[in-house]
Design a protein around this motif. Structure first.
Motif, mmCIF file in Angstrom:
data_model
loop_
_atom_site.group_PDB
_atom_site.id
_atom_site.type_symbol
_atom_site.label_atom_id
_atom_site.label_comp_id
_atom_site.label_asym_id
_atom_site.label_seq_id
_atom_site.Cartn_x
_atom_site.Cartn_y
_atom_site.Cartn_z
ATOM 1 N N ASP A 141 49.636 28.239 40.133
ATOM 2 C CA ASP A 141 50.475 27.066 40.382
ATOM 3 C C ASP A 141 50.431 26.634 41.846
ATOM 4 O O ASP A 141 51.331 25.973 42.339
ATOM 5 N N THR A 142 49.386 27.034 42.546
ATOM 6 C CA THR A 142 49.336 26.758 43.976
ATOM 7 C C THR A 142 48.655 25.430 44.240
ATOM 8 O O THR A 142 47.935 24.886 43.397
ATOM 9 N N GLY A 143 48.848 24.938 45.434
ATOM 10 C CA GLY A 143 48.269 23.662 45.828
ATOM 11 C C GLY A 143 46.930 23.840 46.514
ATOM 12 O O GLY A 143 46.265 24.866 46.377
ATOM 13 N N THR A 144 46.542 22.826 47.269
ATOM 14 C CA THR A 144 45.296 22.856 48.024
ATOM 15 C C THR A 144 45.368 23.951 49.083
ATOM 16 O O THR A 144 46.360 24.042 49.792
ATOM 17 N N PRO A 145 44.320 24.776 49.195
ATOM 18 C CA PRO A 145 44.348 25.811 50.236
ATOM 19 C C PRO A 145 44.478 25.205 51.636
ATOM 20 O O PRO A 145 43.908 24.152 51.923
ATOM 21 N N TRP A 146 45.248 25.911 52.492
ATOM 22 C CA TRP A 146 45.403 25.466 53.884
ATOM 23 C C TRP A 146 44.097 25.626 54.658
ATOM 24 O O TRP A 146 43.805 24.824 55.551
ATOM 25 N N GLY A 147 43.351 26.680 54.361
ATOM 26 C CA GLY A 147 42.148 26.981 55.138
ATOM 27 C C GLY A 147 42.537 27.461 56.536
ATOM 28 O O GLY A 147 43.704 27.399 56.944
ATOM 29 N N LEU A 148 41.538 27.948 57.273
ATOM 30 C CA LEU A 148 41.821 28.459 58.621
ATOM 31 C C LEU A 148 42.242 27.340 59.562
ATOM 32 O O LEU A 148 43.125 27.530 60.414
ATOM 33 N N ASP A 149 41.653 26.165 59.403
ATOM 34 C CA ASP A 149 42.032 25.043 60.277
ATOM 35 C C ASP A 149 43.467 24.607 60.018
ATOM 36 O O ASP A 149 44.226 24.332 60.950
ATOM 37 N N GLY A 150 43.846 24.590 58.726
ATOM 38 C CA GLY A 150 45.224 24.210 58.400
ATOM 39 C C GLY A 150 46.215 25.207 58.953
ATOM 40 O O GLY A 150 47.268 24.825 59.483
ATOM 41 N N LEU A 151 45.875 26.481 58.867
ATOM 42 C CA LEU A 151 46.747 27.526 59.389
ATOM 43 C C LEU A 151 46.868 27.410 60.912
ATOM 44 O O LEU A 151 47.968 27.523 61.472
ATOM 45 N N ARG A 152 45.754 27.161 61.561
ATOM 46 C CA ARG A 152 45.742 27.027 63.028
ATOM 47 C C ARG A 152 46.634 25.868 63.468
ATOM 48 O O ARG A 152 47.439 25.987 64.402
ATOM 49 N N SER A 153 46.511 24.770 62.770
ATOM 50 C CA SER A 153 47.337 23.603 63.091
ATOM 51 C C SER A 153 48.822 23.920 62.875
ATOM 52 O O SER A 153 49.682 23.580 63.696
ATOM 53 N N LEU A 154 49.104 24.598 61.776
ATOM 54 C CA LEU A 154 50.481 24.969 61.448
ATOM 55 C C LEU A 154 51.069 25.877 62.530
ATOM 56 O O LEU A 154 52.240 25.740 62.919
ATOM 57 N N ALA A 155 50.248 26.806 63.026
ATOM 58 C CA ALA A 155 50.722 27.742 64.046
ATOM 59 C C ALA A 155 51.135 27.008 65.325
ATOM 60 O O ALA A 155 51.975 27.489 66.081
ATOM 61 N N HIS A 156 50.570 25.831 65.532
ATOM 62 C CA HIS A 156 50.913 25.059 66.732
ATOM 63 C C HIS A 156 52.080 24.117 66.510
ATOM 64 O O HIS A 156 52.638 23.585 67.455
ATOM 65 N N HIS A 157 52.427 23.847 65.259
ATOM 66 C CA HIS A 157 53.411 22.797 64.988
ATOM 67 C C HIS A 157 54.608 23.278 64.190
ATOM 68 O O HIS A 157 55.246 22.490 63.498
ATOM 69 N N ASN A 158 54.905 24.577 64.251
ATOM 70 C CA ASN A 158 56.106 25.037 63.551
ATOM 71 C C ASN A 158 56.701 26.166 64.350
ATOM 72 O O ASN A 158 56.026 26.821 65.151
ATOM 73 N N ARG A 159 57.980 26.406 64.151
ATOM 74 C CA ARG A 159 58.679 27.356 65.018
ATOM 75 C C ARG A 159 58.942 28.707 64.356
ATOM 76 O O ARG A 159 59.576 29.566 64.953
ATOM 77 N N HIS A 160 58.482 28.920 63.138
ATOM 78 C CA HIS A 160 58.767 30.168 62.425
ATOM 79 C C HIS A 160 57.540 31.083 62.387
ATOM 80 O O HIS A 160 56.413 30.606 62.386
ATOM 81 N N PRO A 161 57.767 32.417 62.303
ATOM 82 C CA PRO A 161 56.635 33.323 62.084
ATOM 83 C C PRO A 161 55.909 32.947 60.788
ATOM 84 O O PRO A 161 56.537 32.527 59.819
ATOM 85 N N LEU A 162 54.595 33.127 60.800
ATOM 86 C CA LEU A 162 53.782 32.758 59.649
ATOM 87 C C LEU A 162 53.171 33.992 59.001
ATOM 88 O O LEU A 162 52.512 34.788 59.673
ATOM 89 N N VAL A 163 53.395 34.137 57.710
ATOM 90 C CA VAL A 163 52.729 35.166 56.929
ATOM 91 C C VAL A 163 51.756 34.437 56.004
ATOM 92 O O VAL A 163 52.176 33.597 55.207
ATOM 93 N N ALA A 164 50.494 34.758 56.159
ATOM 94 C CA ALA A 164 49.457 34.046 55.403
ATOM 95 C C ALA A 164 49.184 34.762 54.099
ATOM 96 O O ALA A 164 49.107 35.997 54.057
ATOM 97 N N ILE A 165 49.039 34.006 53.014
ATOM 98 C CA ILE A 165 48.779 34.618 51.705
ATOM 99 C C ILE A 165 47.783 33.776 50.920
ATOM 100 O O ILE A 165 47.716 32.561 51.080
ATOM 101 N N GLY A 166 47.025 34.463 50.078
ATOM 102 C CA GLY A 166 46.128 33.751 49.174
ATOM 103 C C GLY A 166 44.672 33.980 49.498
ATOM 104 O O GLY A 166 44.156 33.378 50.436
ATOM 105 N N GLY A 167 44.021 34.848 48.741
ATOM 106 C CA GLY A 167 42.582 35.050 48.892
ATOM 107 C C GLY A 167 42.190 35.810 50.147
ATOM 108 O O GLY A 167 41.045 35.699 50.611
ATOM 109 N N ILE A 168 43.126 36.583 50.705
ATOM 110 C CA ILE A 168 42.812 37.327 51.929
ATOM 111 C C ILE A 168 42.398 38.752 51.587
ATOM 112 O O ILE A 168 43.014 39.410 50.748
ATOM 113 N N HIS A 169 41.300 39.216 52.216
ATOM 114 C CA HIS A 169 40.791 40.570 52.009
ATOM 115 C C HIS A 169 40.231 41.051 53.337
ATOM 116 O O HIS A 169 40.271 40.303 54.335
#
Lengths: 213, 213
Positions: A141-169
């Motif tokens: 039921d998930t949406g479009t993957p953020w990808g590494l670029d999406g995560l990088r952008s998010l890390a610069h534009h949000n104030r909360h700690p980020l826990v990344a999930i989905g397809g990580i190994h």
């Protein structure tokens, strides 16, 4: 909890992936391997069964100072005195959950879109579960993957700690940390592993190496 | 709630039975017909959807002084400020639920066996849902029907108000009241009725007549 939680290796449980093994045993092994925080996720059992399982996990994790979060069910979290809850977009809205769980509970929210991230910014949530980073078979039921670029952008534009999930190994975990994640959450990489302890150890080493470079 | 609740005609909702009608509309009609208390029962929707529906029902019922109980989900009851909860054998154990909901909440328990009744006797539960009285197609996970004799015996050997449920309709409701029930709970007799208001009126008249004779 008097110190900020250690988000580095975050285990989300999935009993459908552990075969005939006992979930408490799998979690114990995973924690011995280096898991730093656990989320109990149950989507089809009764409240009574969920509660019993949550109590058994809390009895394992509390002496080890590993926080236990409950997926979706604020009543289960309250009843057993869990450390907090993880909430998705179909779960209880954050303000209701914070009111019920109190100021000291750890509450994390799944964010699948930039609009969901924006909504969280005024809130004192403890972390965002950024989902999914990569395509994943665990959740459908998930949406479009953020990808590494999406995560990088998010890390610069949000104030909360980020826990990344989905397809990580182990092969992409370092890149996820370098993109700005404070921690990595896994489901199948540990729950479906023949040896959860070894799987956790490998992931934890990868994460720790990435955090120190 | 400062006075004891009116258990006489207790509606348990079931959206699978209402067809294309809106649940809030069905409940409104049922209350206009004489329902005295409502239990929202949802077994397959998300927490968010359950919460939204519960809030809309509370907005309808609170001004009418009709108590709203939530089936199973103590977190939903807490979040919306419902009057209480109804718990079955697979739901949260009563002591946990009472601790979370507080001394003023209405809490009822389903009892399907004499052993379950015995367990409730030390507890300050507000009522017992005696289930099923007669065979019923609504729930498939129920045990042996209590029958009128079983209900009569229960009325003499337990200290809590009894709400009878399962296979009750206008033709047997008087007998159920005469056997010792303080109220009658129905699902399909109102939810599946073409006119929920008329169905409730008929049941309520039957119950009131039986209580006065």
């Amino acid at each position: 909890m008097n110190h900020p939680p250690d988000w580095r290796l975050y285990l989300v449980t999935d009993r459908s992936l552990i075969g005939s093994r006992n979930l408490v045993d799998v979690v114990r092994e995973a924690v011995q391997g280096g898991v730093t925080i656990v989320q109990l996720r149950e989507k089809s059992c009764s409240t009574r069964e969920f509660l019993d399982l949550a109590r058994r996990l809390l009895a394992l994790l509390k002496p080890l100072h590993i926080p236990l979060l409950i997926n979706d069910r604020v009543d289960i979290a309250l009843a057993i005195g869990a450390d907090g809850a993880h909430l998705g977009p179909s779960d209880m809205p954050y303000p209701d959950a914070r009111r019920l769980l109190g100021p000291n509970a750890l509450i994390g929210l799944s964010v699948q879109t930039p609009a969901q991230v924006a909504e969280t910014q005024p809130w004192d949530v403890d972390y965002l579960g950024v989902s999914p980073i990569f395509p994943t078979p665990t959740k459908t039921d998930t949406g479009t993957p953020w990808g590494l670029d999406g995560l990088r952008s998010l890390a610069h534009h949000n104030r909360h700690p980020l826990v990344a999930i989905g397809g990580i190994h182990p092969h992409n975990a370092a890149a996820v940390i370098h993109a700005g994640a404070h921690g990595i959450a896994v489901v199948s990489a540990i729950c479906a592993a023949p040896n959860p302890r070894t799987a956790a150890t490998t992931l934890r080493h990868t994460i720790d190496s990435a955090l120190s470079t």
